[in-house]
Design a protein around this motif. Sequence first.
Motif: not given
Length: 137
Positions: A3, A5, A7, A39-42, A51, A53, A111
Amino acid sequence: MRQCTATADVQMAPFLFAILAGQARLKSEDFDTYAPDATRCELGLWHEGEHAGFVWDWEHKPQEALWARWTADGAMRFESLAHCEIEGGPDGDACTLYRDHPRDHSWNVVDPEMEAFRRRVLAENAGMLAWLTRKRN
Ligand SMILES: [Zn+2]
Ligand SMILES: [Zn+2]
């Protein structure tokens, strides 16, 4: 596939405007409960473009969700996107990303932190797992 990384902090005022543009009403307790601060990139690692999220489920549009899109320089925008929904995960899971996303489907994106955690738990509990799954005579 690993995934991405990246954010980012969710910029609250534009986020709130994006929600109100997509749904007529918003309970403040819903916003307090479900709105993420960050948020975290998915997407899968080394994807092209922005990115992405997931940040918000619509009240009346279950086929779409609100996503934060941001670039390396930190500029963030919000966009309502239809779900990908392509099935194919190990449990027949549907992809939780948006339609036409780059790189692999969510069921193929791992992840690294969660994977490391899962392996550590398995390793630490190997004895108990063996005990739980042992053949009973
Ligand atoms: Zn990313
Ligand atoms: Zn997908």
